[in-house]
Scaffold this motif. Sequence first.
Motif, PDB file in Angstrom:
ATOM      1  N   ALA A 141       0.843  -1.191   0.000  1.00  0.00           N
ATOM      2  CA  ALA A 141       0.000   0.000   0.000  1.00  0.00           C
ATOM      3  C   ALA A 141       0.880   1.243   0.000  1.00  0.00           C
ATOM      4  CB  ALA A 141      -0.914   0.005   1.213  1.00  0.00           C
ATOM      5  N   TYR A 142       0.410   2.310  -0.633  1.00  0.00           N
ATOM      6  CA  TYR A 142       1.192   3.539  -0.739  1.00  0.00           C
ATOM      7  C   TYR A 142       0.504   4.721  -0.060  1.00  0.00           C
ATOM      8  CZ  TYR A 142       3.430   0.411  -3.969  1.00  0.00           C
ATOM      9  OH  TYR A 142       4.057  -0.698  -4.507  1.00  0.00           O
ATOM     10  N   VAL A 143      -0.464   4.406   0.781  1.00  0.00           N
ATOM     11  CA  VAL A 143      -1.075   5.398   1.657  1.00  0.00           C
ATOM     12  C   VAL A 143      -1.035   4.829   3.073  1.00  0.00           C
ATOM     13  CG1 VAL A 143      -2.590   6.377  -0.107  1.00  0.00           C
ATOM     14  CG2 VAL A 143      -3.381   4.431   1.250  1.00  0.00           C
ATOM     15  N   VAL A 144      -1.137   5.697   4.054  1.00  0.00           N
ATOM     16  CA  VAL A 144      -1.053   5.250   5.451  1.00  0.00           C
ATOM     17  C   VAL A 144      -2.263   4.390   5.783  1.00  0.00           C
ATOM     18  CG1 VAL A 144      -0.934   5.979   7.854  1.00  0.00           C
ATOM     19  CG2 VAL A 144       0.259   7.295   6.103  1.00  0.00           C
ATOM     20  N   LEU A 145      -1.987   3.176   6.261  1.00  0.00           N
ATOM     21  CA  LEU A 145      -3.043   2.258   6.669  1.00  0.00           C
ATOM     22  C   LEU A 145      -3.298   2.378   8.165  1.00  0.00           C
ATOM     23  CD1 LEU A 145      -2.099  -0.948   4.615  1.00  0.00           C
ATOM     24  CD2 LEU A 145      -3.704   0.877   4.012  1.00  0.00           C
ATOM     25  N   ALA A 146      -4.388   1.794   8.603  1.00  0.00           N
ATOM     26  CA  ALA A 146      -4.749   1.843  10.023  1.00  0.00           C
ATOM     27  C   ALA A 146      -3.597   1.360  10.883  1.00  0.00           C
ATOM     28  CB  ALA A 146      -5.985   0.983  10.274  1.00  0.00           C
ATOM     29  N   GLY A 147      -3.260   2.127  11.904  1.00  0.00           N
ATOM     30  CA  GLY A 147      -2.165   1.783  12.800  1.00  0.00           C
ATOM     31  C   GLY A 147      -0.823   2.315  12.357  1.00  0.00           C
ATOM     32  N   GLY A 165      16.144   3.902  -7.972  1.00  0.00           N
ATOM     33  CA  GLY A 165      16.885   3.672  -9.209  1.00  0.00           C
ATOM     34  C   GLY A 165      18.092   2.760  -9.047  1.00  0.00           C
ATOM     35  N   LYS A 166      18.459   2.436  -7.830  1.00  0.00           N
ATOM     36  CA  LYS A 166      19.599   1.544  -7.592  1.00  0.00           C
ATOM     37  C   LYS A 166      19.216   0.112  -7.951  1.00  0.00           C
ATOM     38  CE  LYS A 166      21.979   4.990  -5.979  1.00  0.00           C
ATOM     39  NZ  LYS A 166      23.095   5.572  -6.774  1.00  0.00           N
ATOM     40  N   SER A 167      20.158  -0.654  -8.462  1.00  0.00           N
ATOM     41  CA  SER A 167      19.841  -1.942  -9.086  1.00  0.00           C
ATOM     42  C   SER A 167      19.212  -2.954  -8.136  1.00  0.00           C
ATOM     43  CB  SER A 167      21.093  -2.542  -9.728  1.00  0.00           C
ATOM     44  OG  SER A 167      22.104  -2.759  -8.754  1.00  0.00           O
ATOM     45  N   THR A 168      19.624  -2.981  -6.877  1.00  0.00           N
ATOM     46  CA  THR A 168      19.081  -3.982  -5.943  1.00  0.00           C
ATOM     47  C   THR A 168      17.971  -3.429  -5.059  1.00  0.00           C
ATOM     48  OG1 THR A 168      20.809  -3.465  -4.319  1.00  0.00           O
ATOM     49  CG2 THR A 168      21.247  -5.284  -5.861  1.00  0.00           C
ATOM     50  N   PHE A 169      17.574  -2.187  -5.329  1.00  0.00           N
ATOM     51  CA  PHE A 169      16.548  -1.541  -4.504  1.00  0.00           C
ATOM     52  C   PHE A 169      15.221  -1.563  -5.255  1.00  0.00           C
ATOM     53  CE2 PHE A 169      14.221   1.652  -2.242  1.00  0.00           C
ATOM     54  CZ  PHE A 169      14.772   1.698  -0.973  1.00  0.00           C
ATOM     55  N   TYR A 170      14.174  -2.024  -4.574  1.00  0.00           N
ATOM     56  CA  TYR A 170      12.844  -2.036  -5.175  1.00  0.00           C
ATOM     57  C   TYR A 170      11.939  -1.068  -4.438  1.00  0.00           C
ATOM     58  CZ  TYR A 170      14.591  -6.178  -7.496  1.00  0.00           C
ATOM     59  OH  TYR A 170      15.348  -7.030  -8.257  1.00  0.00           O
ATOM     60  N   ILE A 171      10.895  -0.622  -5.098  1.00  0.00           N
ATOM     61  CA  ILE A 171       9.952   0.309  -4.487  1.00  0.00           C
ATOM     62  C   ILE A 171       9.228  -0.398  -3.344  1.00  0.00           C
ATOM     63  CG2 ILE A 171       7.914   1.745  -4.870  1.00  0.00           C
ATOM     64  CD1 ILE A 171       8.814   1.779  -7.880  1.00  0.00           C
ATOM     65  N   GLY A 172       9.311   0.176  -2.174  1.00  0.00           N
ATOM     66  CA  GLY A 172       8.706  -0.441  -1.000  1.00  0.00           C
ATOM     67  C   GLY A 172       7.384   0.189  -0.637  1.00  0.00           C
ATOM     68  N   PRO A 173       6.682  -0.386   0.314  1.00  0.00           N
ATOM     69  CA  PRO A 173       5.397   0.178   0.755  1.00  0.00           C
ATOM     70  C   PRO A 173       5.605   1.522   1.443  1.00  0.00           C
ATOM     71  CG  PRO A 173       6.116  -1.526   2.281  1.00  0.00           C
ATOM     72  CD  PRO A 173       7.069  -1.565   1.116  1.00  0.00           C
ATOM     73  N   THR A 174       4.591   2.356   1.385  1.00  0.00           N
ATOM     74  CA  THR A 174       4.601   3.618   2.146  1.00  0.00           C
ATOM     75  C   THR A 174       3.322   3.685   2.976  1.00  0.00           C
ATOM     76  OG1 THR A 174       3.625   4.780   0.246  1.00  0.00           O
ATOM     77  CG2 THR A 174       6.023   4.823   0.447  1.00  0.00           C
ATOM     78  N   SER A 179       8.256  -2.695   8.709  1.00  0.00           N
ATOM     79  CA  SER A 179       8.101  -4.108   8.359  1.00  0.00           C
ATOM     80  C   SER A 179       9.434  -4.657   7.868  1.00  0.00           C
ATOM     81  CB  SER A 179       7.053  -4.271   7.264  1.00  0.00           C
ATOM     82  OG  SER A 179       7.490  -3.629   6.066  1.00  0.00           O
ATOM     83  N   ARG A 180       9.436  -5.946   7.560  1.00  0.00           N
ATOM     84  CA  ARG A 180      10.633  -6.601   7.041  1.00  0.00           C
ATOM     85  C   ARG A 180      11.131  -5.889   5.784  1.00  0.00           C
ATOM     86  NH1 ARG A 180      11.826 -12.901   6.352  1.00  0.00           N
ATOM     87  NH2 ARG A 180      13.625 -12.785   4.986  1.00  0.00           N
ATOM     88  N   ASP A 181      10.229  -5.583   4.847  1.00  0.00           N
ATOM     89  CA  ASP A 181      10.635  -4.923   3.605  1.00  0.00           C
ATOM     90  C   ASP A 181      11.241  -3.557   3.876  1.00  0.00           C
ATOM     91  OD1 ASP A 181       9.798  -7.068   2.112  1.00  0.00           O
ATOM     92  OD2 ASP A 181       7.860  -6.187   1.552  1.00  0.00           O
ATOM     93  N   VAL A 182      10.685  -2.832   4.831  1.00  0.00           N
ATOM     94  CA  VAL A 182      11.207  -1.502   5.154  1.00  0.00           C
ATOM     95  C   VAL A 182      12.578  -1.624   5.818  1.00  0.00           C
ATOM     96  CG1 VAL A 182      10.765   0.632   6.420  1.00  0.00           C
ATOM     97  CG2 VAL A 182       8.863  -0.616   5.366  1.00  0.00           C
ATOM     98  N   GLN A 183      12.737  -2.623   6.682  1.00  0.00           N
ATOM     99  CA  GLN A 183      14.042  -2.846   7.309  1.00  0.00           C
ATOM    100  C   GLN A 183      15.103  -3.140   6.243  1.00  0.00           C
ATOM    101  OE1 GLN A 183      15.995  -5.743   7.538  1.00  0.00           O
ATOM    102  NE2 GLN A 183      17.361  -5.212   9.222  1.00  0.00           N
ATOM    103  N   GLN A 184      14.754  -3.982   5.272  1.00  0.00           N
ATOM    104  CA  GLN A 184      15.699  -4.319   4.210  1.00  0.00           C
ATOM    105  C   GLN A 184      16.018  -3.103   3.344  1.00  0.00           C
ATOM    106  OE1 GLN A 184      17.089  -7.933   3.262  1.00  0.00           O
ATOM    107  NE2 GLN A 184      17.139  -7.178   5.358  1.00  0.00           N
ATOM    108  N   ALA A 185      15.016  -2.269   3.101  1.00  0.00           N
ATOM    109  CA  ALA A 185      15.251  -1.054   2.321  1.00  0.00           C
ATOM    110  C   ALA A 185      16.236  -0.137   3.041  1.00  0.00           C
ATOM    111  CB  ALA A 185      13.926  -0.333   2.073  1.00  0.00           C
TER     112      ALA A 185
END
Length: 796
Positions: A141-147, A165-174, A179-185
């Motif tokens: 999701a790219y909008v703030v969710l509940a909590g 734009g970096k090769s190993t970086f993907y667009i993450g949730p906002t 979360s795990r994905d945000v920690q990895q980012a």
Amino acid sequence: MADEKVLEAQKWVNATYGGVTGYTKCPEDGQTGWATMYSLTMGLQHELGISPVVANFGDGTLSKVAALGTIGIGWNKNDNIVKILRHGLFCKGYWGGDTGVSSFDPVAASSVDQMKENMGLAKDGGVVQPKVFKAILNMDAYVVLAGGTEKVHEIQQWLNGRYWGKSTFYIGPTDGHYSRDVQQALMKAIQIEIGIPENQATGNFGAGTQAGLKANTVGPGSSGIFMQLFSAACVFNEPVPGAAEDDQRTHFTDSWDSDIDGWVREFQYFSALEVTGRGDYRTWAQLLVSMGDPDRPATGSDTAYTITPSRAQKMVADGYMYVGRYLNEASAGGGSKMLEEGELDDIFAAGLRVFPIFQDNGRSLDEYNWPNGYAHGRWAHDQAVHFGFNRGTVIYFAVDYDATVADMPKIIDYFRGVSSGLSSKGKRYLFGVYGSRNVCTQVTQETYATYSFVSGMSWGFSGNLGFPLPANWSFNQIKEYQVTNGSDTFWLDRDVRRPKSDNGQNSVNRPVSPAAEFIANIDKLYGLAQSYGKGDPNRLATDYYRQLRYSGTQWQALIAGVDWSFIDYANDNGAELLSDLNDPFTGLTVGPQHLLATAAGQLIKPASSDRHTANEGDVAGWAGDLMTFYGEWRRDSDSYASGYTYCTERMAKIGVESSFAIGDLIEDADGFLLAEKMRAGTPINKAVRDHYEGTGGATRFQDYVAQRFGSSASTASDAAYAILTNTTNLIISGGRAYLVLSTAGEGVILPHLLPSDKLREYCNGFADSLMARAGLEARSQAKYLANHAESFSKES
């Protein structure tokens, strides 16, 4: 409610690609979910010439999309790919336009630009880059969710905008959630900024990353990109439990300020780090990964190996003070790891303290359910008694695999069974949880585990990535290594211990505290409460005894929180929390912590003048025990159809195991009577002394039944019925559901839903059992007073 546009997408993708090799149909229910996104992804793969298709938008799919060239307004090389884009936008909550239009038009492009803005990317006319296409076909999701929070949302957008734009970086949730994905980012962003080649920025906490962090300490005067990254990590780890309100949370910033400074100090203290007030390497590591710096000082340990005298001496020489050892062998596999006879003597002789662990395999979800938890709770109790562990010892029950969020309901049900199993054996021991950060946090929130033993060295676990340390952590397992002790070697886990948490045990088979010791203990505690100079000394004394089991969120809602500052003050000045008390009137062992929690309930929320009703203060004592006992009856209802019989045969009976044992009733009665004396103006230390050195305990049940229920069985039955059927007070009804479900497991009929005649029968059994206790007490009172007549006459 079904979304017609999502339903349209589901029907179209299934009809179009249902016969493609590897394709999996999604449900046609109008509900967006991963199944729908996977089906759209597999449809895209087919259009790109990939076979067989798979439910994953990986690098191969990404490179094939890149080969399509720029997908912008007017792109029309493949009608179905345009349809997939439109359907994907609808499923993400954006307007995809007319799916009958075969070219990518301004309507769809405008939605892509809106989504990019939400992601934190610059608008560019709605061009669909390969990574943007990937983002359209996932569930982020790219909008703030509940909590979620705007602070986290802002950082997520910043990370996407700077690094996508970096090769190993993907667009993450906002979505505003860490979360795990945000920690990895965040990890990849740090790796890129410290100079690791972007194709090697994998998010792993390796040697290069550690070296880069050591070279980039931040502190007063710091500004720039590393302050942004550091403050982002701080925000992701807020709030700091136990910190002052102003220091629990911080903000995203590019320069060090007083707000960051205060937060860092609180975080370092909470994490058992040296309080340096700087973003040094150990603080960076603790913010980013669950084990933190695995080579930092640690006084705790655990092992599956026998601790011989030589090994114990080596451990003490290496700075260890605590060791976790297993109470049991696994029932299948797992090898030999249980405590050996005489081993505890060797451990204590060296000066080490022990915390016990229970693990029966525990490496897959199918082992976690209420019946297993109940059996394990009882088994752990028996093993702890066999080894002589003292009352009040915390036993850690293990979840030794990477349990996901989806696994939590079964894990929680298991721990409810553990709680019930320990309760059925008389509540001699407390339970803790061993597992990932998320396992520990969820189990604690739902089942009120006393302490958390965090499997921090498994930093790649999904339950560790993107989750902060649980508020009740006691040990954090950070590294496994082989100890060389002369010609002997053995494996040991290093555990950081949190100060003022589980202190383990330095002896077993400790004699039960006599009443005189408890009286002296309360005398000292009351004196400390007076010298503390704030609040009611009586209540502060009960606060101190509530700290382990009766201070969590449930108890805060039920009666009130405790004064942690006083508890720290008392501990710093030599106060001691007793776990047991030898009742001088029965010779039975009772628990002063439950006793004084009961007293706190009556002190803070006294019973109503209408004795036929009941309130939160009652739930802190007899009513809470009655709720748990109800769950036990319903669990055993195949053997005991009659609630009346269950009560009269199993409630408060000497020698009968139950969750409402004779010791519980003594604690309920004594707690109530002590509270009544305090409410009448008697200091707690005098009330305790008069009760246990005088004749109060000899008439406890008679006095209790008279003062609380007017010596009336019908009044006691009415009060029981009222508390078991109350649905207007959400605190009471919610707590009741928790206690019943914890004891009986899922599927039990809650008391307010039971036929009223059956429930009334149970309540009558409770009332008559109380009256019988009071009657027995009245008949034995004359004998007791006669036996002690000489000593009483001397005192008078």
